[in-house]
Design a protein around this motif. Structure first.
Motif, short mmCIF file in Angstrom:
data_model
loop_
_atom_site.label_atom_id
_atom_site.label_comp_id
_atom_site.label_asym_id
_atom_site.label_seq_id
_atom_site.Cartn_x
_atom_site.Cartn_y
_atom_site.Cartn_z
N SER A 153 7.76 10.46 -22.23
CA SER A 153 8.22 9.79 -21.12
C SER A 153 7.40 8.59 -20.81
O SER A 153 6.16 8.66 -20.77
CB SER A 153 8.42 10.76 -19.98
OG SER A 153 8.84 10.04 -18.92
N ILE A 154 8.05 7.35 -20.52
CA ILE A 154 7.20 6.15 -20.32
C ILE A 154 7.71 6.04 -18.95
O ILE A 154 9.00 5.63 -18.53
CB ILE A 154 7.68 4.88 -21.26
CG1 ILE A 154 7.73 5.35 -22.78
CG2 ILE A 154 6.92 3.54 -20.72
CD1 ILE A 154 6.29 5.72 -23.12
N THR A 155 6.58 5.91 -18.13
CA THR A 155 7.03 5.60 -16.52
C THR A 155 6.26 4.35 -16.40
O THR A 155 5.05 4.05 -16.67
CB THR A 155 6.40 6.90 -15.68
OG1 THR A 155 5.20 7.07 -16.01
CG2 THR A 155 7.43 7.92 -15.93
N LEU A 156 6.79 3.78 -15.18
CA LEU A 156 5.89 2.34 -14.75
C LEU A 156 5.51 2.62 -13.22
O LEU A 156 6.33 3.17 -12.51
CB LEU A 156 7.05 1.26 -14.79
CG LEU A 156 7.50 0.84 -16.11
CD1 LEU A 156 8.38 -0.33 -15.98
CD2 LEU A 156 6.24 0.29 -16.90
N GLY A 157 4.47 2.16 -12.96
CA GLY A 157 4.03 1.89 -11.73
C GLY A 157 3.62 3.44 -10.76
O GLY A 157 4.08 4.27 -11.16
N LYS A 158 3.13 2.94 -9.68
CA LYS A 158 2.80 3.89 -8.53
C LYS A 158 3.49 3.41 -7.35
O LYS A 158 2.93 2.13 -6.93
CB LYS A 158 1.30 4.21 -8.35
CG LYS A 158 0.99 5.22 -9.53
CD LYS A 158 -0.52 5.75 -8.99
CE LYS A 158 -1.19 6.47 -10.39
NZ LYS A 158 -2.36 6.93 -9.79
N PHE A 169 6.06 -6.24 -18.34
CA PHE A 169 5.50 -6.23 -16.94
C PHE A 169 4.18 -6.03 -16.90
O PHE A 169 3.51 -4.95 -16.76
CB PHE A 169 6.19 -4.96 -16.22
CG PHE A 169 7.90 -5.31 -16.08
CD1 PHE A 169 8.40 -5.99 -15.22
CD2 PHE A 169 8.75 -4.35 -17.09
CE1 PHE A 169 9.80 -5.99 -15.19
CE2 PHE A 169 9.90 -4.75 -17.07
CZ PHE A 169 10.43 -5.63 -16.22
N LEU A 170 3.35 -7.14 -16.84
CA LEU A 170 2.02 -7.34 -17.10
C LEU A 170 1.12 -6.57 -15.94
O LEU A 170 0.24 -5.96 -16.06
CB LEU A 170 1.55 -8.55 -17.32
CG LEU A 170 2.01 -9.25 -18.63
CD1 LEU A 170 1.62 -10.78 -18.52
CD2 LEU A 170 1.52 -8.57 -19.90
N ARG A 171 1.78 -6.52 -14.49
CA ARG A 171 1.00 -6.48 -13.56
C ARG A 171 1.48 -4.95 -13.15
O ARG A 171 0.81 -4.42 -12.05
CB ARG A 171 1.33 -7.20 -12.25
CG ARG A 171 0.81 -8.70 -12.69
CD ARG A 171 1.14 -9.42 -11.51
NE ARG A 171 0.46 -10.89 -11.81
CZ ARG A 171 0.99 -11.93 -11.32
NH1 ARG A 171 2.04 -11.99 -10.36
NH2 ARG A 171 0.26 -13.07 -11.47
N ILE A 172 2.14 -4.12 -13.78
CA ILE A 172 2.64 -2.99 -13.55
C ILE A 172 2.08 -1.80 -14.31
O ILE A 172 2.37 -2.18 -15.71
CB ILE A 172 4.22 -2.77 -13.38
CG1 ILE A 172 4.70 -3.60 -12.52
CG2 ILE A 172 4.61 -1.16 -13.00
CD1 ILE A 172 6.38 -3.45 -12.57
N THR A 173 1.05 -0.87 -14.14
CA THR A 173 0.85 -0.11 -14.91
C THR A 173 1.73 0.77 -15.59
O THR A 173 2.64 1.48 -14.75
CB THR A 173 -0.38 0.99 -14.20
OG1 THR A 173 -1.12 0.12 -13.62
CG2 THR A 173 -1.02 1.76 -14.86
N GLN A 185 12.52 1.33 -5.03
CA GLN A 185 14.10 0.72 -5.07
C GLN A 185 13.80 -0.81 -5.52
O GLN A 185 14.69 -1.40 -6.36
CB GLN A 185 14.75 1.12 -3.94
CG GLN A 185 15.01 2.65 -3.84
CD GLN A 185 15.57 2.78 -2.60
OE1 GLN A 185 15.63 2.44 -1.54
NE2 GLN A 185 16.45 4.09 -2.56
N HIS A 186 12.98 -1.50 -4.84
CA HIS A 186 12.90 -3.04 -5.01
C HIS A 186 12.58 -3.28 -6.59
O HIS A 186 13.17 -4.07 -7.14
CB HIS A 186 11.80 -3.62 -4.04
CG HIS A 186 11.78 -5.09 -4.33
ND1 HIS A 186 12.63 -5.97 -3.84
CD2 HIS A 186 10.68 -5.63 -4.70
CE1 HIS A 186 12.02 -7.19 -4.23
NE2 HIS A 186 11.07 -7.04 -4.66
N SER A 187 11.42 -2.43 -6.86
CA SER A 187 10.95 -2.73 -8.46
C SER A 187 12.03 -2.27 -9.32
O SER A 187 12.24 -2.86 -10.23
CB SER A 187 9.66 -2.00 -8.53
OG SER A 187 8.60 -2.39 -7.83
#
Length: 72
Positions: A38-43, A23-27, A51-53
């Protein structure tokens, strides 16, 4: 959104790098909490956006879950 929760730092770093590739575009973030990494994605600004992501991310990480109150 959490995609990995691990006691082993080496495995957590690998999961972080995999997520970065997938997921190149998600921090993504690596956090230590209660002796677990813990590995988390996005804000996300809204629950609907998260929910969409989640639907998309679950195709690659079926155990992904939404978590609340993510902090930097």
């Amino acid at each position: 959104m959490q995609i990995n929760n691990n006691k082993n730092l080496t495995e957590a770093n690998k999961a972080k790098e995999d997520a970065k590739r997938d997921f190149l575009r998600i921090t993504n973030y690596l956090r230590l909490n209660n002796k677990r990494y813990s590995i988390t994605l996005g804000k996300y600004k809204t629950l609907e956006e998260a929910q969409h992501s989640l639907k998309i991310i679950k195709k690659t990480y079926p155990n992904a879950t939404l978590i609340s109150n993510q902090k930097d």
